[in-house]
Scaffold this motif. Structure first.
Motif, PDB file in Angstrom:
ATOM      1  N   LYS A   1     -30.658  69.365  12.589  1.00  0.00           N
ATOM      2  CA  LYS A   1     -30.193  68.657  13.827  1.00  0.00           C
ATOM      3  C   LYS A   1     -29.519  67.381  13.462  1.00  0.00           C
ATOM      4  CE  LYS A   1     -34.564  66.608  14.827  1.00  0.00           C
ATOM      5  NZ  LYS A   1     -35.875  66.431  15.907  1.00  0.00           N
ATOM      6  N   SER A   2     -29.577  66.844  12.628  1.00  0.00           N
ATOM      7  CA  SER A   2     -28.710  65.564  12.389  1.00  0.00           C
ATOM      8  C   SER A   2     -27.286  65.769  12.010  1.00  0.00           C
ATOM      9  CB  SER A   2     -29.454  64.697  10.925  1.00  0.00           C
ATOM     10  OG  SER A   2     -30.550  64.193  11.248  1.00  0.00           O
TER      11      SER A   2
ATOM     12  N   LEU B   1     -30.020  59.588  14.758  1.00  0.00           N
ATOM     13  CA  LEU B   1     -30.068  60.734  14.267  1.00  0.00           C
ATOM     14  C   LEU B   1     -28.781  61.227  13.199  1.00  0.00           C
ATOM     15  CD1 LEU B   1     -31.699  63.705  14.237  1.00  0.00           C
ATOM     16  CD2 LEU B   1     -30.311  64.180  16.338  1.00  0.00           C
ATOM     17  N   ALA B   2     -27.852  61.113  13.737  1.00  0.00           N
ATOM     18  CA  ALA B   2     -26.429  61.181  13.098  1.00  0.00           C
ATOM     19  C   ALA B   2     -26.609  60.463  11.523  1.00  0.00           C
ATOM     20  CB  ALA B   2     -25.472  61.189  13.651  1.00  0.00           C
ATOM     21  N   ALA B   3     -27.033  59.361  11.764  1.00  0.00           N
ATOM     22  CA  ALA B   3     -26.914  58.359  10.365  1.00  0.00           C
ATOM     23  C   ALA B   3     -27.879  58.829   9.585  1.00  0.00           C
ATOM     24  CB  ALA B   3     -27.205  56.779  11.124  1.00  0.00           C
ATOM     25  N   MET B   4     -28.663  59.685   9.796  1.00  0.00           N
ATOM     26  CA  MET B   4     -29.790  60.428   8.849  1.00  0.00           C
ATOM     27  C   MET B   4     -29.167  61.013   7.644  1.00  0.00           C
ATOM     28  SD  MET B   4     -32.969  61.101  11.369  1.00  0.00           S
ATOM     29  CE  MET B   4     -34.194  61.578  10.017  1.00  0.00           C
ATOM     30  N   VAL B   5     -27.688  61.448   8.155  1.00  0.00           N
ATOM     31  CA  VAL B   5     -27.059  62.280   6.913  1.00  0.00           C
ATOM     32  C   VAL B   5     -25.623  61.698   6.679  1.00  0.00           C
ATOM     33  CG1 VAL B   5     -28.372  64.393   7.410  1.00  0.00           C
ATOM     34  CG2 VAL B   5     -26.341  63.780   8.816  1.00  0.00           C
TER      35      VAL B   5
ATOM     36  N   ARG C   1     -28.836  66.341  24.797  1.00  0.00           N
ATOM     37  CA  ARG C   1     -29.986  65.708  25.446  1.00  0.00           C
ATOM     38  C   ARG C   1     -30.558  66.500  26.526  1.00  0.00           C
ATOM     39  NH1 ARG C   1     -28.678  60.984  29.117  1.00  0.00           N
ATOM     40  NH2 ARG C   1     -27.942  62.727  30.454  1.00  0.00           N
ATOM     41  N   ASP C   2     -29.627  67.235  27.512  1.00  0.00           N
ATOM     42  CA  ASP C   2     -30.257  67.990  28.490  1.00  0.00           C
ATOM     43  C   ASP C   2     -30.525  69.409  28.498  1.00  0.00           C
ATOM     44  OD1 ASP C   2     -30.223  65.301  29.849  1.00  0.00           O
ATOM     45  OD2 ASP C   2     -28.333  65.586  30.714  1.00  0.00           O
ATOM     46  N   SER C   3     -29.698  69.867  27.614  1.00  0.00           N
ATOM     47  CA  SER C   3     -29.604  71.450  27.606  1.00  0.00           C
ATOM     48  C   SER C   3     -30.189  71.845  26.266  1.00  0.00           C
ATOM     49  CB  SER C   3     -28.060  71.916  27.533  1.00  0.00           C
ATOM     50  OG  SER C   3     -27.610  71.797  28.838  1.00  0.00           O
ATOM     51  N   LEU C   4     -29.963  71.108  25.222  1.00  0.00           N
ATOM     52  CA  LEU C   4     -30.752  71.578  23.888  1.00  0.00           C
ATOM     53  C   LEU C   4     -32.122  70.671  23.818  1.00  0.00           C
ATOM     54  CD1 LEU C   4     -27.753  72.107  21.442  1.00  0.00           C
ATOM     55  CD2 LEU C   4     -28.820  73.865  23.188  1.00  0.00           C
ATOM     56  N   GLY C   5     -32.161  69.646  24.018  1.00  0.00           N
ATOM     57  CA  GLY C   5     -33.264  68.865  23.982  1.00  0.00           C
ATOM     58  C   GLY C   5     -33.448  68.345  22.532  1.00  0.00           C
ATOM     59  N   ILE C   6     -32.236  68.206  21.880  1.00  0.00           N
ATOM     60  CA  ILE C   6     -32.188  67.496  20.559  1.00  0.00           C
ATOM     61  C   ILE C   6     -32.793  66.209  20.296  1.00  0.00           C
ATOM     62  CG2 ILE C   6     -30.660  67.276  18.617  1.00  0.00           C
ATOM     63  CD1 ILE C   6     -29.742  69.948  18.669  1.00  0.00           C
TER      64      ILE C   6
ATOM     65  N   ALA D   1     -21.802  66.173  13.766  1.00  0.00           N
ATOM     66  CA  ALA D   1     -20.547  66.715  14.158  1.00  0.00           C
ATOM     67  C   ALA D   1     -20.039  66.666  15.572  1.00  0.00           C
ATOM     68  CB  ALA D   1     -20.867  68.418  14.056  1.00  0.00           C
ATOM     69  N   VAL D   2     -21.207  66.343  16.537  1.00  0.00           N
ATOM     70  CA  VAL D   2     -20.772  66.135  17.815  1.00  0.00           C
ATOM     71  C   VAL D   2     -20.074  64.523  17.973  1.00  0.00           C
ATOM     72  CG1 VAL D   2     -21.822  65.419  20.027  1.00  0.00           C
ATOM     73  CG2 VAL D   2     -22.674  67.362  18.777  1.00  0.00           C
ATOM     74  N   LEU D   3     -20.492  63.723  17.306  1.00  0.00           N
ATOM     75  CA  LEU D   3     -19.810  62.403  17.294  1.00  0.00           C
ATOM     76  C   LEU D   3     -18.519  62.568  16.680  1.00  0.00           C
ATOM     77  CD1 LEU D   3     -22.736  60.014  15.837  1.00  0.00           C
ATOM     78  CD2 LEU D   3     -21.656  60.494  18.389  1.00  0.00           C
ATOM     79  N   GLU D   4     -18.281  63.351  15.580  1.00  0.00           N
ATOM     80  CA  GLU D   4     -16.968  63.695  14.898  1.00  0.00           C
ATOM     81  C   GLU D   4     -15.981  64.366  16.049  1.00  0.00           C
ATOM     82  OE1 GLU D   4     -17.053  65.549  11.180  1.00  0.00           O
ATOM     83  OE2 GLU D   4     -17.743  63.630   9.985  1.00  0.00           O
ATOM     84  N   SER D   5     -16.517  65.195  16.691  1.00  0.00           N
ATOM     85  CA  SER D   5     -15.630  66.021  17.578  1.00  0.00           C
ATOM     86  C   SER D   5     -14.965  65.179  18.458  1.00  0.00           C
ATOM     87  CB  SER D   5     -16.380  66.859  18.353  1.00  0.00           C
ATOM     88  OG  SER D   5     -17.290  66.431  19.318  1.00  0.00           O
ATOM     89  N   MET D   6     -15.641  63.991  19.160  1.00  0.00           N
ATOM     90  CA  MET D   6     -14.961  63.017  19.930  1.00  0.00           C
ATOM     91  C   MET D   6     -13.751  62.363  19.393  1.00  0.00           C
ATOM     92  SD  MET D   6     -18.145  61.022  21.772  1.00  0.00           S
ATOM     93  CE  MET D   6     -19.896  61.537  21.808  1.00  0.00           C
ATOM     94  N   CYS D   7     -14.172  61.998  17.927  1.00  0.00           N
ATOM     95  CA  CYS D   7     -13.042  61.282  17.185  1.00  0.00           C
ATOM     96  C   CYS D   7     -11.898  61.893  16.766  1.00  0.00           C
ATOM     97  CB  CYS D   7     -13.722  60.524  15.785  1.00  0.00           C
ATOM     98  SG  CYS D   7     -15.095  59.522  16.453  1.00  0.00           S
ATOM     99  N   PHE D   8     -12.426  63.198  16.229  1.00  0.00           N
ATOM    100  CA  PHE D   8     -11.176  64.151  15.945  1.00  0.00           C
ATOM    101  C   PHE D   8     -10.000  64.344  17.300  1.00  0.00           C
ATOM    102  CE2 PHE D   8     -13.848  66.013  12.183  1.00  0.00           C
ATOM    103  CZ  PHE D   8     -12.695  65.848  11.302  1.00  0.00           C
ATOM    104  N   GLN D   9     -10.589  64.671  18.444  1.00  0.00           N
ATOM    105  CA  GLN D   9      -9.822  64.904  19.406  1.00  0.00           C
ATOM    106  C   GLN D   9      -9.077  63.570  19.792  1.00  0.00           C
ATOM    107  OE1 GLN D   9     -11.872  67.474  22.789  1.00  0.00           O
ATOM    108  NE2 GLN D   9     -13.716  66.378  21.885  1.00  0.00           N
ATOM    109  N   VAL D  10      -9.698  62.345  19.704  1.00  0.00           N
ATOM    110  CA  VAL D  10      -9.106  61.336  19.880  1.00  0.00           C
ATOM    111  C   VAL D  10      -7.653  61.093  18.865  1.00  0.00           C
ATOM    112  CG1 VAL D  10      -8.813  58.588  19.962  1.00  0.00           C
ATOM    113  CG2 VAL D  10     -10.619  60.170  21.218  1.00  0.00           C
ATOM    114  N   LYS D  11      -8.129  61.179  17.608  1.00  0.00           N
ATOM    115  CA  LYS D  11      -7.215  61.287  16.683  1.00  0.00           C
ATOM    116  C   LYS D  11      -5.780  62.187  16.822  1.00  0.00           C
ATOM    117  CE  LYS D  11      -6.144  62.678  11.997  1.00  0.00           C
ATOM    118  NZ  LYS D  11      -4.932  61.649  11.751  1.00  0.00           N
TER     119      LYS D  11
END
Length: 522
Positions: free
Chosen positions: A384-385, A343-347, A328-333, A390-400
């Motif tokens: 960008k989707s 956005l992520a659900a579009m793919v 949001r803040d650095s890339l403005g995506i 991939a950003v959402l998945e990164s949280m979940c992979f780390q928790v796993k």
């Protein structure tokens, strides 16, 4: 819930904002107010807060929440029984006893400036990186308060001088707030609780007191340290000049431990809190378990001066929701954090893109301070989707990864499964409102994820601790009430095992690509 009518207040002082929530005797939030405050980034990898701004944010939140409660017809002025406090852990402040002013900005838990101190100690000490693990359960790392305190003692003249004069005192944010709220320069109480103390590297996990050998080894003077108290006891009263003078401060826990209590996690139960970082804790009962797989040994909670101590295994992930803020803040995506779900659900997949948010290194279970963020698998097809997913998945992979380590450490010493043979991960924190994130988490783990109706369990845990101390609630009200779980939402895995296995292998490749990147030339 049974108990005296009235209200309990909860200060929830987080990494990016402060909240004050008022709960009734049924543990329902009747009013709240939240204030965001500034994060400072003076150099790459450095993160600071202004302790005075945090103090003011607490005052504003209390006053505004009281106004809201009164406007809604609640007699909080006459019915507030006590308040609890929960805070961002490890964030370090040193201030003057005589002036009450900070001697430097607060160094935030995720700050990585102490990496050279950590490397020096690893070389000098006989036990290397694990030198203090036996006493405090923690490896030498930039994460913990002792390293930040050493940096202040070595690099800030005002801190050096104040220590020499006997005018310096140290604390995490809970200590700073309680000292100010109970009088400050006019007799403020210099205390911390066992959970926050357990994150400094300076407390002995078995004795629950400051470890003399550790203090001697690190040359940290004991007189600058606060008194250690339990999580649930009357600590003191709020002084004049605050919106609620005379009210008892009766509960204090670090934020992740408060979430454990808010989720009513008993032995063998685990929770994951998704905030700026992500923090997974497993209650291991009354005996600390030493990890052989990169986890931390810490406390769950100690609900009273004479109460049994509950210990935990913890895996800490530095960057979770912070990666969404970066988009949001650095890339403005995205323009707001909530947009990432759509956005992520579009793919339907990341299209082979893997993102590892090692912005300031990697915490559990890798502990690689030399790691830096990577985004790999990008092709001309990538949009960008795919990156958002991939950003959402990164949280979940780390928790796993953390939960896999917990199973290795604790699986033999206590079942992590329920009567149906399922391991249930309890989740909380603002990011859990994202249904796609929760479904991805269940898919990548292959086990159910349980989200309570009230996802703000950190504040609730601090309220529980305070309520227990003043007799507002009893332990059975918290741990034996099935009402809270009736309306919880359960996310069940829908991904095929073969797909999950391939994705995990790819994630591991991506993580390996982050290593040894800290010295890339600018």
């Amino acid at each position: 819930m049974a108990g005296e009518k009235g209200f309990i207040g909860s200060i929830d002082q987080g990494t990016t904002s402060t909240r004050f929530i008022i709960y009734d005797h049924d543990a329902r939030a009747v009013a709240s107010h939240q204030v965001e405050f500034t994060q400072f980034y003076p150099e790459a990898g450095w993160v600071e807060h202004d302790p005075m701004e945090i103090l003011e944010s607490v005052k504003v939140c209390i006053a505004k929440a009281l106004d809201k409660a009164t406007a809604d017809g609640h007699n909080v002025d006459g019915g507030l029984k006590a308040i609890g406090l929960t805070d961002q852990r490890e964030t370090t402040v040193v201030w003057s006893k005589s002036t009450g002013l900070p001697l430097h900005k607060a160094i935030v838990w995720m700050d990585a400036r102490t990496s050279s101190i950590c490397r020096r100690l690893e070389k000098e000490l006989s036990g290397g990186r694990s030198h203090f693990v036996e006493s405090c359960g923690l490896p030498i790392s930039t994460y913990f308060s002792a390293m930040k305190l050493l940096w202040l003692m070595e690099n800030v003249d005002a801190v050096k001088d104040a220590i020499k004069k006997g005018d310096a005192i140290f604390g995490t944010i809970d200590t700073w707030l309680i000292w100010n709220m109970t009088g400050g320069v006019n007799g403020g109480l210099h205390v911390t609780d066992v959970t926050n103390a357990s994150r400094t590297m300076l407390m002995n996990l078995k004795t629950l007191s400051w470890d003399e050998d550790t203090l001697k080894t690190l040359a940290i003077p004991a007189e600058i340290l606060p008194k250690i108290v339990s999580n649930s006891e009357v600590i003191g009263e709020i002084c004049k000049g605050w919106p609620i003078p005379g009210i008892k401060i009766a509960g204090c826990l670090g934020d992740q431990h408060a979430a454990m209590l808010g989720q009513a996690c008993k032995k063998g139960e685990a929770k994951s809190t998704y905030g700026t970082g992500a923090f997974i804790l497993l209650n291991t009962g009354e005996v600390p378990i030493k990890s052989g797989h990169g986890l931390l040994t810490t406390l769950s909670y100690k609900l009273g001066p004479q109460a049994q101590t509950n210990y935990a295994l913890e895996g800490s992930i530095a960057i979770a929701g912070a990666a969404v803020q970066w988009l949001r803040d650095s890339l403005g995506i995205i323009k707001s954090a909530s947009e990432i779900e759509d956005l992520a659900a579009m793919v339907e997949s990341t299209g082979g893109v893997y993102f590892v948010p090692a912005f300031n290194g990697l915490f559990a279970p890798w502990w690689r301070e030399d790691a830096r963020g990577v985004c790999i698998g990008i092709t001309r097809f990538t949009n960008k989707s795919h990156i958002a997913r991939a950003v959402l998945e990164s949280m979940c992979f780390q928790v796993k990864d953390v939960l896999d380590s917990m199973n290795k450490d604790a699986g033999e010493k206590g079942s992590l499964n329920n009567e149906k043979g399922e391991f249930l991960l309890r989740v909380d924190g603002g990011a859990t409102a994202n249904n796609l994130l929760m479904q991805i988490q269940a898919d990548l783990m292959g086990t159910p994820v349980v989200r309570p109706v009230d996802i703000e369990t950190t504040a609730l845990g601090a309220a529980y601790a305070a309520g227990l101390a003043v007799g507002f609630w009893k332990e059975e009200d918290i741990f034996e009430s099935g009402e809270k779980s009736k309306n919880s939402k359960v996310f069940r895995p829908a991904m095929e095992e073969a797909t999950r296995k391939k994705k995990v292998e790819s994630w591991c490749k991506a993580v390996e690509r982050t290593f040894d990147l800290a010295d890339l030339s600018l």
